[in-house]
Design a protein around this motif. Structure first.
Motif, PDB file in Angstrom:
ATOM      1  N   GLU A  16      61.552  35.974  14.702  1.00  0.00           N
ATOM      2  CA  GLU A  16      60.551  35.211  15.441  1.00  0.00           C
ATOM      3  C   GLU A  16      60.731  33.696  15.360  1.00  0.00           C
ATOM      4  OE1 GLU A  16      56.692  36.774  14.337  1.00  0.00           O
ATOM      5  OE2 GLU A  16      57.469  38.823  14.470  1.00  0.00           O
ATOM      6  N   LEU A  17      61.435  33.216  14.336  1.00  0.00           N
ATOM      7  CA  LEU A  17      61.635  31.773  14.180  1.00  0.00           C
ATOM      8  C   LEU A  17      63.123  31.403  14.224  1.00  0.00           C
ATOM      9  CD1 LEU A  17      58.992  30.960  11.420  1.00  0.00           C
ATOM     10  CD2 LEU A  17      58.786  30.696  13.901  1.00  0.00           C
ATOM     11  N   ASP A  18      63.933  32.337  14.711  1.00  0.00           N
ATOM     12  CA  ASP A  18      65.365  32.103  14.841  1.00  0.00           C
ATOM     13  C   ASP A  18      65.968  31.595  13.534  1.00  0.00           C
ATOM     14  OD1 ASP A  18      67.748  32.177  16.248  1.00  0.00           O
ATOM     15  OD2 ASP A  18      67.568  30.083  16.910  1.00  0.00           O
ATOM     16  N   ALA A  19      65.608  32.256  12.443  1.00  0.00           N
ATOM     17  CA  ALA A  19      66.087  31.865  11.116  1.00  0.00           C
ATOM     18  C   ALA A  19      67.320  32.679  10.746  1.00  0.00           C
ATOM     19  CB  ALA A  19      64.988  32.059  10.080  1.00  0.00           C
ATOM     20  N   ALA A  20      67.900  32.336   9.594  1.00  0.00           N
ATOM     21  CA  ALA A  20      69.127  33.003   9.146  1.00  0.00           C
ATOM     22  C   ALA A  20      69.027  33.427   7.682  1.00  0.00           C
ATOM     23  CB  ALA A  20      70.320  32.071   9.358  1.00  0.00           C
ATOM     24  N   PHE A  54      64.559  27.759  12.431  1.00  0.00           N
ATOM     25  CA  PHE A  54      64.166  27.088  13.668  1.00  0.00           C
ATOM     26  C   PHE A  54      64.769  25.684  13.749  1.00  0.00           C
ATOM     27  CE2 PHE A  54      60.858  25.826  16.883  1.00  0.00           C
ATOM     28  CZ  PHE A  54      61.206  26.775  17.819  1.00  0.00           C
ATOM     29  N   GLY A  55      66.043  25.579  13.336  1.00  0.00           N
ATOM     30  CA  GLY A  55      66.744  24.308  13.415  1.00  0.00           C
ATOM     31  C   GLY A  55      66.537  23.369  12.243  1.00  0.00           C
ATOM     32  N   THR A  56      65.801  23.811  11.238  1.00  0.00           N
ATOM     33  CA  THR A  56      65.566  22.991  10.044  1.00  0.00           C
ATOM     34  C   THR A  56      66.248  23.644   8.850  1.00  0.00           C
ATOM     35  OG1 THR A  56      63.434  22.237  10.893  1.00  0.00           O
ATOM     36  CG2 THR A  56      63.795  22.025   8.527  1.00  0.00           C
ATOM     37  N   ALA A  57      66.996  22.854   8.091  1.00  0.00           N
ATOM     38  CA  ALA A  57      67.665  23.361   6.893  1.00  0.00           C
ATOM     39  C   ALA A  57      66.664  23.406   5.739  1.00  0.00           C
ATOM     40  CB  ALA A  57      68.841  22.467   6.532  1.00  0.00           C
ATOM     41  N   VAL A  58      66.492  24.592   5.159  1.00  0.00           N
ATOM     42  CA  VAL A  58      65.577  24.785   4.030  1.00  0.00           C
ATOM     43  C   VAL A  58      66.414  25.209   2.831  1.00  0.00           C
ATOM     44  CG1 VAL A  58      63.562  26.024   3.172  1.00  0.00           C
ATOM     45  CG2 VAL A  58      63.731  25.476   5.609  1.00  0.00           C
TER      46      VAL A  58
END
Length: 109
Positions: A16-20, A54-58
């Motif tokens: 849902e948040l296009d995460a990896a 969602f385009g943010t590196a965590v």
């Protein structure tokens, strides 16, 4: 089963948040937090990693956790007081063996 259920949050975030998130790099960890009267569920990173969400590196360190759930535990008196505060009257309640679980019949006040 609980561990799979807990890890499913990462599956949903991926979808849902296009995460990896790589599910195999997080372990399920649950414990009773007596000070808060609750069971806490966490997912703990087993390695140092950076996950795109969602385009943010965590970034996650080894042992860093994501707090995913709280399950509060109440004594019968605490629960009945909570229900009364919310406008419910406890008509009857049943306690399971060892008094670890209860079922309540509530009526609107």
């Amino acid at each position: 089963i609980t561990a799979r259920f807990n890890r499913n949050i990462l599956t949903r975030i991926n979808r849902e948040l296009d995460a990896a998130f790589r599910l195999e790099t997080f372990e399920h960890y649950a414990f009773y937090n007596a000070g808060q009267s609750r069971v806490e569920m966490h997912l703990v990173s087993t390695e140092e990693q950076v996950v795109d969400v969602f385009g943010t590196a965590v970034a996650f360190s080894v042992g860093e956790s994501i707090h995913t759930e709280n399950s509060y535990k109440y004594s019968p008196d605490e629960f009945m007081q909570l229900a009364a505060t919310a406008g419910w009257h406890t008509e009857q309640h049943w306690l399971a063996d060892k008094k670890l679980f209860a079922t309540y019949l509530l009526r609107s006040s």
